[in-house]
Design a protein around this motif. Structure first.
Motif, PDB file in Angstrom:
ATOM      1  N   ALA A  13       0.867  -1.182   0.000  1.00 38.42           N
ATOM      2  CA  ALA A  13       0.000   0.000   0.000  1.00 38.42           C
ATOM      3  C   ALA A  13       0.905   1.233   0.000  1.00 38.42           C
ATOM      4  N   PRO A  14       0.359   2.396  -0.370  1.00 38.09           N
ATOM      5  CA  PRO A  14       1.186   3.605  -0.371  1.00 38.09           C
ATOM      6  C   PRO A  14       1.836   3.858   0.989  1.00 38.09           C
ATOM      7  N   PHE A  15       3.114   4.090   0.972  1.00 35.49           N
ATOM      8  CA  PHE A  15       3.917   4.418   2.162  1.00 35.49           C
ATOM      9  C   PHE A  15       4.022   3.269   3.164  1.00 35.49           C
ATOM     10  N   VAL A  16       3.663   2.058   2.750  1.00 36.74           N
ATOM     11  CA  VAL A  16       3.760   0.890   3.630  1.00 36.74           C
ATOM     12  C   VAL A  16       4.728  -0.119   3.014  1.00 36.74           C
ATOM     13  N   ALA A  17       5.716  -0.550   3.796  1.00 37.56           N
ATOM     14  CA  ALA A  17       6.653  -1.582   3.359  1.00 37.56           C
ATOM     15  C   ALA A  17       6.355  -2.878   4.108  1.00 37.56           C
ATOM     16  N   HIS A  18       6.470  -3.995   3.406  1.00 38.47           N
ATOM     17  CA  HIS A  18       6.295  -5.309   4.024  1.00 38.47           C
ATOM     18  C   HIS A  18       7.605  -6.076   3.886  1.00 38.47           C
ATOM     19  N   VAL A  19       8.206  -6.428   5.012  1.00 36.09           N
ATOM     20  CA  VAL A  19       9.463  -7.167   5.039  1.00 36.09           C
ATOM     21  C   VAL A  19       9.157  -8.595   5.501  1.00 36.09           C
ATOM     22  N   GLN A  20       9.584  -9.582   4.688  1.00 32.31           N
ATOM     23  CA  GLN A  20       9.386 -10.976   5.069  1.00 32.31           C
ATOM     24  C   GLN A  20      10.739 -11.668   5.242  1.00 32.31           C
ATOM     25  N   ILE A  21      10.916 -12.315   6.380  1.00 32.46           N
ATOM     26  CA  ILE A  21      12.081 -13.177   6.558  1.00 32.46           C
ATOM     27  C   ILE A  21      11.890 -14.343   5.599  1.00 32.46           C
ATOM     28  N   ASN A  22      12.856 -14.585   4.721  1.00 33.15           N
ATOM     29  CA  ASN A  22      12.603 -15.493   3.605  1.00 33.15           C
ATOM     30  C   ASN A  22      13.585 -16.671   3.577  1.00 33.15           C
ATOM     31  N   ARG A  23      13.413 -17.536   4.550  1.00 29.95           N
ATOM     32  CA  ARG A  23      14.153 -18.804   4.560  1.00 29.95           C
ATOM     33  C   ARG A  23      13.222 -19.903   5.090  1.00 29.95           C
ATOM     34  N   PRO A  24      12.055 -20.032   4.465  1.00 24.63           N
ATOM     35  CA  PRO A  24      11.019 -20.922   5.020  1.00 24.63           C
ATOM     36  C   PRO A  24      11.431 -22.386   5.079  1.00 24.63           C
ATOM     37  N   GLN A  25      12.326 -22.810   4.186  1.00 24.41           N
ATOM     38  CA  GLN A  25      12.754 -24.206   4.185  1.00 24.41           C
ATOM     39  C   GLN A  25      13.538 -24.558   5.444  1.00 24.41           C
ATOM     40  N   LYS A  26      14.052 -23.539   6.145  1.00 22.04           N
ATOM     41  CA  LYS A  26      14.769 -23.720   7.413  1.00 22.04           C
ATOM     42  C   LYS A  26      14.013 -23.039   8.561  1.00 22.04           C
ATOM     43  N   SER A  49      11.967   8.156   2.295  1.00 22.29           N
ATOM     44  CA  SER A  49      10.824   9.080   2.363  1.00 22.29           C
ATOM     45  C   SER A  49       9.551   8.451   1.799  1.00 22.29           C
ATOM     46  N   ASP A  50       9.681   7.290   1.156  1.00 25.36           N
ATOM     47  CA  ASP A  50       8.524   6.607   0.587  1.00 25.36           C
ATOM     48  C   ASP A  50       7.897   5.611   1.553  1.00 25.36           C
ATOM     49  N   VAL A  51       8.438   5.522   2.764  1.00 19.28           N
ATOM     50  CA  VAL A  51       7.949   4.564   3.762  1.00 19.28           C
ATOM     51  C   VAL A  51       7.551   5.305   5.029  1.00 19.28           C
ATOM     52  N   ARG A  52       6.356   5.003   5.532  1.00 19.20           N
ATOM     53  CA  ARG A  52       5.879   5.594   6.786  1.00 19.20           C
ATOM     54  C   ARG A  52       5.500   4.549   7.819  1.00 19.20           C
ATOM     55  N   ALA A  53       5.333   3.304   7.398  1.00 16.86           N
ATOM     56  CA  ALA A  53       5.028   2.214   8.324  1.00 16.86           C
ATOM     57  C   ALA A  53       5.563   0.918   7.719  1.00 16.86           C
ATOM     58  N   ILE A  54       5.969  -0.010   8.594  1.00 14.81           N
ATOM     59  CA  ILE A  54       6.595  -1.256   8.143  1.00 14.81           C
ATOM     60  C   ILE A  54       5.920  -2.440   8.808  1.00 14.81           C
ATOM     61  N   ILE A  55       5.633  -3.464   8.017  1.00 15.75           N
ATOM     62  CA  ILE A  55       5.144  -4.746   8.525  1.00 15.75           C
ATOM     63  C   ILE A  55       6.290  -5.751   8.418  1.00 15.75           C
ATOM     64  N   LEU A  56       6.541  -6.500   9.486  1.00 17.92           N
ATOM     65  CA  LEU A  56       7.572  -7.537   9.483  1.00 17.92           C
ATOM     66  C   LEU A  56       6.920  -8.878   9.765  1.00 17.92           C
ATOM     67  N   SER A  57       7.141  -9.846   8.873  1.00 14.22           N
ATOM     68  CA  SER A  57       6.570 -11.179   9.056  1.00 14.22           C
ATOM     69  C   SER A  57       7.547 -12.226   8.555  1.00 14.22           C
ATOM     70  N   GLY A  58       7.162 -13.492   8.677  1.00 14.79           N
ATOM     71  CA  GLY A  58       7.989 -14.592   8.200  1.00 14.79           C
ATOM     72  C   GLY A  58       7.331 -15.293   7.028  1.00 14.79           C
ATOM     73  N   LEU A 212      -1.864  -4.775   7.956  1.00 13.73           N
ATOM     74  CA  LEU A 212      -1.970  -3.844   6.839  1.00 13.73           C
ATOM     75  C   LEU A 212      -2.984  -2.750   7.135  1.00 13.73           C
ATOM     76  N   GLU A 213      -4.078  -3.107   7.786  1.00 16.57           N
ATOM     77  CA  GLU A 213      -5.078  -2.110   8.188  1.00 16.57           C
ATOM     78  C   GLU A 213      -4.443  -1.068   9.114  1.00 16.57           C
ATOM     79  N   LEU A 214      -3.682  -1.539  10.098  1.00 18.22           N
ATOM     80  CA  LEU A 214      -3.009  -0.624  11.027  1.00 18.22           C
ATOM     81  C   LEU A 214      -1.945   0.208  10.329  1.00 18.22           C
ATOM     82  N   ALA A 215      -1.161  -0.448   9.468  1.00 18.17           N
ATOM     83  CA  ALA A 215      -0.091   0.260   8.758  1.00 18.17           C
ATOM     84  C   ALA A 215      -0.663   1.354   7.871  1.00 18.17           C
ATOM     85  N   ASN A 216      -1.774   1.074   7.195  1.00 18.13           N
ATOM     86  CA  ASN A 216      -2.429   2.093   6.364  1.00 18.13           C
ATOM     87  C   ASN A 216      -2.886   3.273   7.210  1.00 18.13           C
ATOM     88  N   LEU A 217      -3.417   2.978   8.385  1.00 17.15           N
ATOM     89  CA  LEU A 217      -3.878   4.037   9.281  1.00 17.15           C
ATOM     90  C   LEU A 217      -2.709   4.933   9.708  1.00 17.15           C
TER      91      LEU A 217
END
Length: 279
Positions: A13-26, A49-58, A212-217
């Protein structure tokens, strides 16, 4: 968004970054190259400047992260790296201390990030998963989550942040000692009861949707206000009341001069949605 070896980063979403830890096989277990890259990711997003909120997941269905990759640590860990450099215990200790400090700094980059970080946990969330999540600003989990401060089960006291941050996150010292000394597994409802997480959702997808709802807010609000609030809350947590009030006064003596204040007030009067400049 830049491409990384061990992390997926996109903009859902605009100004929202999603970071995923990406080693699911381990089970998204970490080794040194990964925590060094984690710092690179969050240091970059912190200044964007293009990011205002970040989601971190696996990534994957089974784990946020199972913690430290014990096999990799046993083969290429700090003890192996220091072996043969010196027989002097003090010199070995200095090398190990430097390694731990670097490790701590990498994980702390999540906390030091200027943008609010929403951590979404599912499945196995052991050891380093608690270290990382206690650095986040808001925590959400799914019902299938399995938390554990696992380090005592591998013969160590947790040293990357959980023992320092978890008591401040939940404020229930008896409970913190319970889970830290025993390494027992606890679930989402218990985590919600003690205040470790804000929401428990039915599954990972629902938890991500809530994040994502919270990050958009958050992303719709003044970045001056949101980032200032994070900074002042973190300072208040770590300092005395009088020092925190003084710091807040100094901080807002500058921040109050932003045009965002006028925009927010006018939008309230006109019942319109304000738009704020990039920061």
């Amino acid at each position: 968004m830049a491409a990384y070896k061990h992390f997926l980063v996109d903009t859902p979403a605009p100004f929202v970054a999603h970071v995923q830890i990406n080693r699911p096989q381990k089970l998204n277990a970490f080794y040194e190259e990964m925590w060094l890259e984690l710092k690179e990711v969050f240091d970059t997003l912190s200044l964007s400047s293009d990011v205002r909120a970040i989601i971190l997941s696996g990534a994957g269905d089974r784990a946020f992260t199972s913690g430290l990759d014990v096999q990799a640590a046993s083969q290429q860990g700090v003890l192996q790296q220091e072996a043969g450099k010196s027989n002097d215990v003090a010199r070995k200790a200095v090398g190990i201390k430097r390694h731990v400090q670097e490790f701590q700094d990498c994980i702390s980059s999540v906390e030091k990030c200027e943008k609010p970080v929403i951590c979404v946990m599912h499945g196995i969330t052991f050891g380093l998963g608690l270290d990382i999540s206690t650095c986040a600003d808001i925590r959400i989990c799914s019902k299938d989550v399995k938390f554990a401060v696992k380090e005592v089960d591998i013969g160590l006291a947790a040293d990357i942040g959980t023992l320092s941050r978890l008591p401040k996150v939940v404020g229930a010292f008896s409970w913190v000692k319970d889970v830290s000394l025993s390494a027992r597994i606890f679930g989402g409802e218990e985590a919600l009861r003690v205040g470790f997480v804000s929401y428990v959702l039915d599954n990972k997808a629902a938890a991500l949707n809530k994040a994502l709802e919270l990050a958009n807010l958050l992303a719709e609000k003044s970045p001056i206000a949101v980032q200032g609030t994070k900074e002042l809350l973190n300072h208040a947590r770590d300092n005395k009341l009088a020092d925190s009030l003084r710091y807040t006064g100094v901080w807002n003596s500058a921040a109050i001069q932003t045009s965002d204040v006028e925009r927010a007030m006018l939008s309230g009067l006109k019942k319109t949605k304000p738009r704020f400049e990039k920061l």
